[in-house]
Design an enzyme around this catalytic site. Structure first.
Site, PDB file in Angstrom:
ATOM      1  N   GLN A 155       0.819  -1.201   0.000  1.00 38.69           N
ATOM      2  CA  GLN A 155       0.000   0.000   0.000  1.00 38.69           C
ATOM      3  C   GLN A 155       0.860   1.261   0.000  1.00 38.69           C
ATOM      4  O   GLN A 155       1.917   1.281   0.608  1.00 38.69           O
ATOM      5  CB  GLN A 155      -0.849  -0.021   1.269  1.00 38.69           C
ATOM      6  CG  GLN A 155      -2.058   0.837   1.165  1.00 38.69           C
ATOM      7  CD  GLN A 155      -3.018   0.526   2.297  1.00 38.69           C
ATOM      8  OE1 GLN A 155      -3.330  -0.616   2.537  1.00 38.69           O
ATOM      9  NE2 GLN A 155      -3.475   1.546   2.974  1.00 38.69           N
TER      10      GLN A 155
ATOM     11  N   SER B  29       4.215  -6.486   2.641  1.00 40.69           N
ATOM     12  CA  SER B  29       2.896  -6.388   3.272  1.00 40.69           C
ATOM     13  C   SER B  29       1.820  -6.932   2.344  1.00 40.69           C
ATOM     14  O   SER B  29       1.812  -8.115   2.018  1.00 40.69           O
ATOM     15  CB  SER B  29       2.632  -4.933   3.688  1.00 40.69           C
ATOM     16  OG  SER B  29       1.436  -4.842   4.426  1.00 40.69           O
ATOM     17  N   LEU B  30       0.944  -6.064   1.868  1.00 45.18           N
ATOM     18  CA  LEU B  30      -0.087  -6.469   0.905  1.00 45.18           C
ATOM     19  C   LEU B  30       0.515  -7.245  -0.270  1.00 45.18           C
ATOM     20  O   LEU B  30      -0.104  -8.182  -0.788  1.00 45.18           O
ATOM     21  CB  LEU B  30      -0.792  -5.201   0.388  1.00 45.18           C
ATOM     22  CG  LEU B  30      -1.541  -5.326  -0.934  1.00 45.18           C
ATOM     23  CD1 LEU B  30      -2.820  -6.107  -0.741  1.00 45.18           C
ATOM     24  CD2 LEU B  30      -1.830  -3.964  -1.523  1.00 45.18           C
TER      25      LEU B  30
ATOM     26  N   ARG C 218      -9.328  -7.310   4.302  1.00 42.78           N
ATOM     27  CA  ARG C 218      -8.133  -6.983   5.101  1.00 42.78           C
ATOM     28  C   ARG C 218      -8.013  -5.476   5.254  1.00 42.78           C
ATOM     29  O   ARG C 218      -7.784  -4.953   6.347  1.00 42.78           O
ATOM     30  CB  ARG C 218      -6.893  -7.565   4.404  1.00 42.78           C
ATOM     31  CG  ARG C 218      -5.556  -7.301   5.078  1.00 42.78           C
ATOM     32  CD  ARG C 218      -4.460  -7.945   4.219  1.00 42.78           C
ATOM     33  NE  ARG C 218      -3.117  -7.851   4.785  1.00 42.78           N
ATOM     34  CZ  ARG C 218      -2.248  -6.889   4.490  1.00 42.78           C
ATOM     35  NH1 ARG C 218      -2.575  -5.917   3.650  1.00 42.78           N
ATOM     36  NH2 ARG C 218      -1.029  -6.895   5.031  1.00 42.78           N
TER      37      ARG C 218
ATOM     38  N   HIS D 272       0.962  -2.703  10.875  1.00 45.39           N
ATOM     39  CA  HIS D 272       2.040  -3.591  11.323  1.00 45.39           C
ATOM     40  C   HIS D 272       2.515  -3.318  12.749  1.00 45.39           C
ATOM     41  O   HIS D 272       3.707  -3.320  13.026  1.00 45.39           O
ATOM     42  CB  HIS D 272       3.223  -3.551  10.340  1.00 45.39           C
ATOM     43  CG  HIS D 272       2.809  -4.015   8.983  1.00 45.39           C
ATOM     44  ND1 HIS D 272       2.458  -5.325   8.731  1.00 45.39           N
ATOM     45  CD2 HIS D 272       2.632  -3.352   7.814  1.00 45.39           C
ATOM     46  CE1 HIS D 272       2.094  -5.434   7.470  1.00 45.39           C
ATOM     47  NE2 HIS D 272       2.168  -4.262   6.897  1.00 45.39           N
TER      48      HIS D 272
ATOM     49  N   GLN E   8       0.993 -11.276  10.045  1.00 49.40           N
ATOM     50  CA  GLN E   8       1.569 -10.189   9.241  1.00 49.40           C
ATOM     51  C   GLN E   8       0.906  -8.837   9.514  1.00 49.40           C
ATOM     52  O   GLN E   8       1.557  -7.799   9.496  1.00 49.40           O
ATOM     53  CB  GLN E   8       1.442 -10.570   7.766  1.00 49.40           C
ATOM     54  CG  GLN E   8       2.215  -9.684   6.826  1.00 49.40           C
ATOM     55  CD  GLN E   8       1.440  -9.450   5.544  1.00 49.40           C
ATOM     56  OE1 GLN E   8       0.253  -9.157   5.563  1.00 49.40           O
ATOM     57  NE2 GLN E   8       2.125  -9.560   4.425  1.00 49.40           N
TER      58      GLN E   8
END
Length: 309
Positions: free
Chosen positions: A10, A90-91, A115, A199, A247
């Site tokens: 992102q 991440s994503l 999510r 996170h 995560q």
């Protein structure tokens, strides 16, 4: 040559992403059409036309970037370029899992929409934030986070590359950590314009909500190795769900993940999706390695030529 496909997270999104490739390549067009159908609205239109404020909503950003990344991947594969290993920030890890055929694309695109929604909802706007700390050793930033923890929650969130660590937590604690980082000689320490403290432990609840969705989804055998953000190590089929849950509230070990792939012989990284942030990180982690990005026709031609296709 050992090639890794790496996928952005992102923050890389912009209106117009993927449009040129969609218009030119049938295999990309099919992915956008499948995404629109899976989501029940036109994510394609949002990628190509915006509006920017709709695209910036986390629950739209995540499926939009995933769709663009997967569509572009199909274009490379059609030209005979394949990866021997993959990782995503991440994503971006969801794009890696789609590449490895562990996750069906339709499942992935619906999962990341939820999510995004959960990540946004569990912490009310204005309560949490993130900051980038540049020019300090990781250990120093970790120590700052421990020192400031009496003020409030603040934790390392993204280990991007040497001298760049993003922290995440409650606004007052993050601001205090930024002050301390400057005192300790950080080149830059800036609060980021993000909508949630990604996170960090404040997002644990989002991981629990995601877990319910993951229970309904089948993870298949991984066709190529995927390096996980949580461990900076290869994920086995049985670990995938647990790692995706963790995560959300664990730091992203990006620098460590790239080093892991390099240790295992990767010398060429291709960043697939909007922007070229990860290409920059790879260069800072090890400037002797090749790193290319692919987000539009121009970067496609450059990357193909560099790879000798």
């Amino acid at each position: 040559m050992k090639v890794a496909f790496i996928y952005p997270g992102q923050g890389a999104q912009y209106a117009g992403m993927g449009k040129e490739i969609y218009q030119k390549y049938q295999e990309a067009r099919e992915i956008f059409e499948r995404a629109d159908e899976a989501l029940g609205f036109s994510i394609s239109e949002l990628c190509f036309e915006g509006p920017e404020e709709e695209l910036m909503k986390t629950e739209n950003t995540q499926p939009a970037i995933l769709t663009v990344s997967v569509a572009l991947t199909k274009v490379l594969q059609k030209r005979g370029i394949n990866a021997e290993v993959t990782a995503g920030l991440s994503l971006g890890e969801y794009s890696s899992l789609v590449l490895a055929e562990a996750l069906d694309f339709e499942d992935a695109v619906r999962l990341v929409k939820n999510r995004g929604k959960y990540m946004q909802e569990v912490v009310p706007q204005g309560v949490g934030t993130m900051a980038a700390i540049l020019g300090l050793e990781n250990e120093v930033v970790e120590e700052i986070c421990r020192t400031v923890s009496q003020v409030g929650i603040v934790e390392p969130a993204n280990y991007n590359c040497p001298g760049q660590l993003v922290i995440s937590g409650e606004v007052k604690a993050v601001e205090k950590a930024v002050e301390l980082a400057k005192e300790k000689g950080a080149k830059r320490a800036v609060v980021l314009a993000v909508s949630a403290p990604f996170h960090c432990s404040m997002l644990k609840k989002a991981g629990e909500l995601l877990e319910r969705d993951l229970e309904k989804i089948e993870i298949k055998d991984l066709k190529i190795p995927v390096v996980s953000n949580v461990t900076a190590d290869y994920a086995s089929k049985d670990q995938v769900k647990d790692l995706l849950i963790k995560q959300v509230s664990h730091p992203v070990l990006w620098e460590q993940s790239v080093k892991r792939m390099i240790e295992d012989g990767v010398d060429t990284f291709v960043e697939i999706g909007p922007g070229k942030t990860l290409t920059g990180f790879v260069k800072k982690i090890d400037k002797t390695k090749n790193a290319y990005n692919f987000e539009d026709e121009e970067s496609l031609l450059k990357t193909l030529s560099a790879l000798g296709v």
